[in-house]
Write a protein that holds these residues in place. Sequence first.
Motif, mmCIF file in Angstrom:
data_model
loop_
_atom_site.group_PDB
_atom_site.id
_atom_site.type_symbol
_atom_site.label_atom_id
_atom_site.label_comp_id
_atom_site.label_asym_id
_atom_site.label_seq_id
_atom_site.Cartn_x
_atom_site.Cartn_y
_atom_site.Cartn_z
ATOM 1 N N ASP A 1 36.143 43.977 35.609
ATOM 2 C CA ASP A 1 35.364 44.393 34.440
ATOM 3 C C ASP A 1 34.153 43.466 34.315
ATOM 4 N N VAL A 2 32.950 44.027 34.373
ATOM 5 C CA VAL A 2 31.722 43.225 34.325
ATOM 6 C C VAL A 2 30.999 43.345 32.983
ATOM 7 N N THR A 3 31.630 43.973 32.025
ATOM 8 C CA THR A 3 31.006 44.167 30.724
ATOM 9 C C THR A 3 30.630 42.830 30.089
ATOM 10 N N GLY A 4 29.350 42.678 29.756
ATOM 11 C CA GLY A 4 28.874 41.488 29.060
ATOM 12 C C GLY A 4 28.749 40.244 29.928
ATOM 13 N N LYS A 5 28.942 40.366 31.222
ATOM 14 C CA LYS A 5 28.866 39.195 32.110
ATOM 15 C C LYS A 5 27.483 39.077 32.725
ATOM 16 N N THR A 6 27.072 37.833 32.934
ATOM 17 C CA THR A 6 25.828 37.586 33.658
ATOM 18 C C THR A 6 26.121 37.721 35.143
ATOM 19 N N VAL A 7 25.067 37.753 35.955
ATOM 20 C CA VAL A 7 25.227 37.837 37.409
ATOM 21 C C VAL A 7 25.984 36.603 37.909
ATOM 22 N N THR A 8 25.661 35.446 37.362
ATOM 23 C CA THR A 8 26.326 34.197 37.774
ATOM 24 C C THR A 8 27.813 34.228 37.441
ATOM 25 N N GLU A 9 28.164 34.684 36.240
ATOM 26 C CA GLU A 9 29.568 34.765 35.840
ATOM 27 C C GLU A 9 30.344 35.721 36.743
ATOM 28 N N PHE A 10 29.728 36.861 37.043
ATOM 29 C CA PHE A 10 30.376 37.838 37.911
ATOM 30 C C PHE A 10 30.558 37.266 39.314
ATOM 31 N N THR A 11 29.537 36.576 39.812
ATOM 32 C CA THR A 11 29.611 35.979 41.154
ATOM 33 C C THR A 11 30.754 34.973 41.226
ATOM 34 N N ARG A 12 30.857 34.116 40.225
ATOM 35 C CA ARG A 12 31.939 33.112 40.197
ATOM 36 C C ARG A 12 33.321 33.767 40.135
ATOM 37 N N GLN A 13 33.438 34.809 39.328
ATOM 38 C CA GLN A 13 34.725 35.498 39.219
ATOM 39 C C GLN A 13 35.092 36.155 40.547
ATOM 40 N N LEU A 14 34.123 36.746 41.201
ATOM 41 C CA LEU A 14 34.359 37.385 42.491
ATOM 42 C C LEU A 14 34.761 36.351 43.545
ATOM 43 N N GLU A 15 34.067 35.218 43.553
ATOM 44 C CA GLU A 15 34.410 34.149 44.498
ATOM 45 C C GLU A 15 35.825 33.624 44.238
ATOM 46 N N ALA A 16 36.177 33.424 42.973
ATOM 47 C CA ALA A 16 37.514 32.926 42.621
ATOM 48 C C ALA A 16 38.597 33.919 43.052
ATOM 49 N N SER A 17 38.335 35.191 42.858
ATOM 50 C CA SER A 17 39.315 36.212 43.247
ATOM 51 C C SER A 17 39.441 36.297 44.762
ATOM 52 N N LEU A 18 38.336 36.175 45.470
ATOM 53 C CA LEU A 18 38.365 36.229 46.942
ATOM 54 C C LEU A 18 38.973 34.968 47.555
ATOM 55 N N ALA A 19 38.953 33.854 46.810
ATOM 56 C CA ALA A 19 39.507 32.591 47.306
ATOM 57 C C ALA A 19 41.004 32.696 47.574
ATOM 58 N N GLU A 20 41.663 33.681 46.980
ATOM 59 C CA GLU A 20 43.082 33.896 47.260
ATOM 60 C C GLU A 20 43.296 34.431 48.673
ATOM 61 N N TYR A 21 42.258 35.032 49.250
ATOM 62 C CA TYR A 21 42.370 35.648 50.566
ATOM 63 C C TYR A 21 41.497 34.981 51.632
ATOM 64 N N LEU A 22 40.414 34.324 51.198
ATOM 65 C CA LEU A 22 39.455 33.716 52.134
ATOM 66 C C LEU A 22 39.283 32.240 51.806
ATOM 67 N N VAL A 23 38.880 31.458 52.807
ATOM 68 C CA VAL A 23 38.613 30.043 52.594
ATOM 69 C C VAL A 23 37.157 29.886 52.170
ATOM 70 N N ARG A 24 36.953 29.273 51.031
ATOM 71 C CA ARG A 24 35.625 29.040 50.437
ATOM 72 C C ARG A 24 34.665 30.239 50.596
ATOM 73 N N PRO A 25 34.971 31.347 49.959
ATOM 74 C CA PRO A 25 34.074 32.511 50.056
ATOM 75 C C PRO A 25 32.733 32.236 49.373
ATOM 76 N N GLN A 26 31.693 32.718 49.997
ATOM 77 C CA GLN A 26 30.354 32.617 49.409
ATOM 78 C C GLN A 26 29.859 34.027 49.148
ATOM 79 N N VAL A 27 29.581 34.283 47.890
ATOM 80 C CA VAL A 27 29.204 35.631 47.471
ATOM 81 C C VAL A 27 27.799 35.607 46.909
#
Length: 155
Positions: A11-37
Amino acid sequence: KVTFPLIGDIDVTGKTVTEFTRQLEASLAEYLVRPQVSVNIVKLGTTRVYVLGEVKKPGLYELEKSHRVLDALGKAEGFTEKAAKKKIFLIRKGAEEPVLVNINNFLKKSDQSQNYVLNEGDCLYLTSNGKIDIVRDIMPFISGAYMVSEIKNND
């Protein structure tokens, strides 16, 4: 919402691009090592609004970027000479009462509070000012009556 492989819906409602990027990186970190998005916005969503009444081109308009009263009036190519700029009704989807907009205060006093943000499905209705223009509204009838009188007198 944004759907991403492995993660699912975010859910990206009310999020800035930076907030969304961080959330995406944190979620991908469960599957990838240090993801850069990197996230780029290609196009913002549009808001569809109705502009009816005393405007030059009434209809349904899609507003991009800014979704305000003036943007909608601009899309409808402005108001007519008969528009009551002090009595514009903003009919909000799902609201019981319309909001009264005085665009004259915005134009003359720069009152930003009158340039409301519009939501999906809102309707702007510009009422008539009720003024009569002698040249436009009365003269054609007088001219027509004069012509009929002249035709009768020449018979």
